[in-house]
Structures are given as structure tokens and as C-alpha cells.
Design a protein around this motif. Structure first.
Motif, PDB file in Angstrom:
ATOM      1  N   THR A  73       0.839  -1.193   0.000  1.00 39.23           N
ATOM      2  CA  THR A  73       0.000   0.000   0.000  1.00 39.23           C
ATOM      3  C   THR A  73       0.879   1.249   0.000  1.00 39.23           C
ATOM      4  O   THR A  73       1.723   1.410   0.870  1.00 39.23           O
ATOM      5  CB  THR A  73      -0.918   0.034   1.244  1.00 39.23           C
ATOM      6  OG1 THR A  73      -1.645  -1.193   1.303  1.00 39.23           O
ATOM      7  CG2 THR A  73      -1.888   1.196   1.173  1.00 39.23           C
ATOM      8  N   SER A  87      -2.207   9.138  -7.297  1.00 38.99           N
ATOM      9  CA  SER A  87      -1.430   8.527  -8.378  1.00 38.99           C
ATOM     10  C   SER A  87       0.011   8.257  -7.946  1.00 38.99           C
ATOM     11  O   SER A  87       0.571   7.193  -8.231  1.00 38.99           O
ATOM     12  CB  SER A  87      -1.458   9.445  -9.607  1.00 38.99           C
ATOM     13  OG  SER A  87      -0.661   8.918 -10.637  1.00 38.99           O
ATOM     14  N   SER A  89       1.106   7.735  -4.916  1.00 43.80           N
ATOM     15  CA  SER A  89       1.172   6.636  -3.948  1.00 43.80           C
ATOM     16  C   SER A  89       1.048   5.283  -4.655  1.00 43.80           C
ATOM     17  O   SER A  89       1.674   4.309  -4.242  1.00 43.80           O
ATOM     18  CB  SER A  89       0.129   6.801  -2.836  1.00 43.80           C
ATOM     19  OG  SER A  89      -1.179   6.785  -3.337  1.00 43.80           O
ATOM     20  N   THR A  90       0.295   5.221  -5.742  1.00 42.74           N
ATOM     21  CA  THR A  90       0.231   4.000  -6.558  1.00 42.74           C
ATOM     22  C   THR A  90       1.589   3.732  -7.190  1.00 42.74           C
ATOM     23  O   THR A  90       2.082   2.600  -7.175  1.00 42.74           O
ATOM     24  CB  THR A  90      -0.830   4.123  -7.666  1.00 42.74           C
ATOM     25  OG1 THR A  90      -2.098   4.331  -7.063  1.00 42.74           O
ATOM     26  CG2 THR A  90      -0.865   2.881  -8.536  1.00 42.74           C
ATOM     27  N   ASP A  91       2.199   4.775  -7.750  1.00 46.06           N
ATOM     28  CA  ASP A  91       3.519   4.630  -8.375  1.00 46.06           C
ATOM     29  C   ASP A  91       4.558   4.141  -7.360  1.00 46.06           C
ATOM     30  O   ASP A  91       5.407   3.304  -7.681  1.00 46.06           O
ATOM     31  CB  ASP A  91       3.980   5.948  -8.992  1.00 46.06           C
ATOM     32  CG  ASP A  91       3.141   6.367 -10.188  1.00 46.06           C
ATOM     33  OD1 ASP A  91       2.386   5.531 -10.725  1.00 46.06           O
ATOM     34  OD2 ASP A  91       3.235   7.556 -10.573  1.00 46.06           O
ATOM     35  N   GLU A  94       3.937   0.420  -6.709  1.00 44.90           N
ATOM     36  CA  GLU A  94       4.388  -0.366  -7.868  1.00 44.90           C
ATOM     37  C   GLU A  94       5.916  -0.420  -7.923  1.00 44.90           C
ATOM     38  O   GLU A  94       6.499  -1.442  -8.282  1.00 44.90           O
ATOM     39  CB  GLU A  94       3.828   0.215  -9.173  1.00 44.90           C
ATOM     40  CG  GLU A  94       2.336   0.016  -9.357  1.00 44.90           C
ATOM     41  CD  GLU A  94       1.927  -1.422  -9.627  1.00 44.90           C
ATOM     42  OE1 GLU A  94       2.785  -2.301  -9.848  1.00 44.90           O
ATOM     43  OE2 GLU A  94       0.709  -1.676  -9.605  1.00 44.90           O
ATOM     44  N   THR A 113      -2.171  -1.442  -3.683  1.00 45.91           N
ATOM     45  CA  THR A 113      -3.240  -0.473  -3.478  1.00 45.91           C
ATOM     46  C   THR A 113      -2.655   0.899  -3.201  1.00 45.91           C
ATOM     47  O   THR A 113      -1.486   1.030  -2.851  1.00 45.91           O
ATOM     48  CB  THR A 113      -4.158  -0.871  -2.294  1.00 45.91           C
ATOM     49  OG1 THR A 113      -3.366  -0.987  -1.116  1.00 45.91           O
ATOM     50  CG2 THR A 113      -4.871  -2.175  -2.555  1.00 45.91           C
ATOM     51  N   SER A 114      -3.506   1.893  -3.355  1.00 44.82           N
ATOM     52  CA  SER A 114      -3.095   3.266  -3.126  1.00 44.82           C
ATOM     53  C   SER A 114      -3.975   3.864  -2.040  1.00 44.82           C
ATOM     54  O   SER A 114      -5.195   3.764  -2.092  1.00 44.82           O
ATOM     55  CB  SER A 114      -3.256   4.062  -4.419  1.00 44.82           C
ATOM     56  OG  SER A 114      -2.979   5.406  -4.203  1.00 44.82           O
TER      57      SER A 114
END
Length: 135
Positions: A73, A87, A89-91, A94, A113-114
Motif C-alpha cells: 500500500t 497517483s 502513492s500508486t507509483d 508499484e 493499493t493506493s
């Protein structure tokens, strides 16, 4: 002919039993743990990979050859627009997943997850983090 069929059936049952044992061992070997990756700069998805490699080594030691369920997360600070922080936090999450995979962690049972600006604490820089939950 009956003997051959019985032998094939016994072989199939043994294979199914071995698969069930392997799945049970995998579940038993993945103890619950939580790790945090910090050190992200403002508006930057990547961080120093040293901390991720240490975490990867611990996960690999816990899991062995098994695939543990891993939830990654990403979080952000409140600096900037909320949609950009979500966005970002998703990057970050990943990026951490890629670092774990590069370090040899089996990520086949991993979700990303973000959480963006949620669960804030302390200074803004402390909230720029990724949490890795092994289940």
C-alpha cells in the motif's frame, strides 16, 4: 486393464495429496509481518533501494520457495493535489513491488493499493511511505 486404471487412480490421488500438503506448508511458512519503506522525496516515486532489499531478504527467508500473500500500500503526504498524490502513492507501491521482484521475492500473490493522503501522522515527509503486509 483394471490394474492399470487402479494404478493411474492411485497416482492421481497421490499427486493431489502432495499438492494439498505443499499448499498447507506454504500457508504455514508465511508468518504475518509488516514492513515500511520510507525515504521518498516529495513528488518522487522511487527511493533508496537499500531498505527494500533488506525487506526482500526477510520476506524470502520467511517464505522460502512459497508465494506468500503480500499487500503493498502506497501513501503520500498532503503536499500537492489529492488526485496527484493518489497517483503518486500508486507509483510508489508499484516501484516497491518491482524492487521486491528484482530481489527474488515471489510476487505472484501480491496486490498493490493506493491510500494517497489517508492515515496521516507526524511530519509530511513521514507520510511518504509504502507499507508491505505479508499474510
Amino acid at each position: 486393464m483394471m490394474a492399470e486404471e487402479a494404478a493411474k487412480k492411485a497416482e492421481m490421488m497421490a499427486a493431489e495429496e502432495a499438492t494439498k500438503k505443499a499448499e498447507m506448508m506454504a500457508a504455514d511458512s508465511c508468518d504475518a509481518a509488516e514492513f515500511s519503506v520510507t525515504g521518498f522525496s516529495n513528488a518522487v516515486a522511487g527511493a533508496g533501494s537499500g531498505s527494500v532489499s533488506d525487506i526482500a531478504a526477510q520476506i524470502n527467508q520467511m517464505a522460502g520457495d512459497n508465494a506468500c500473500a503480500i499487500e503493498i500500500t502506497g501513501y503520500s503526504s498532503t503536499v500537492g493535489a489529492k488526485d496527484l498524490n493518489m497517483s503518486l502513492s500508486t507509483d510508489r507501491a508499484e516501484w516497491v513491488k518491482a524492487q521486491l521482484m528484482e530481489a527474488g521475492v515471489n510476487v505472484s500473490a501480491t496486490s498493490v493499493t493506493s491510500a494517497g493522503e489517508t492515515r496521516q501522522f507526524g511530519k509530511n515527509s513521514a507520510n511518504r511511505r509504502v507499507v508491505i503486509s505479508v499474510k
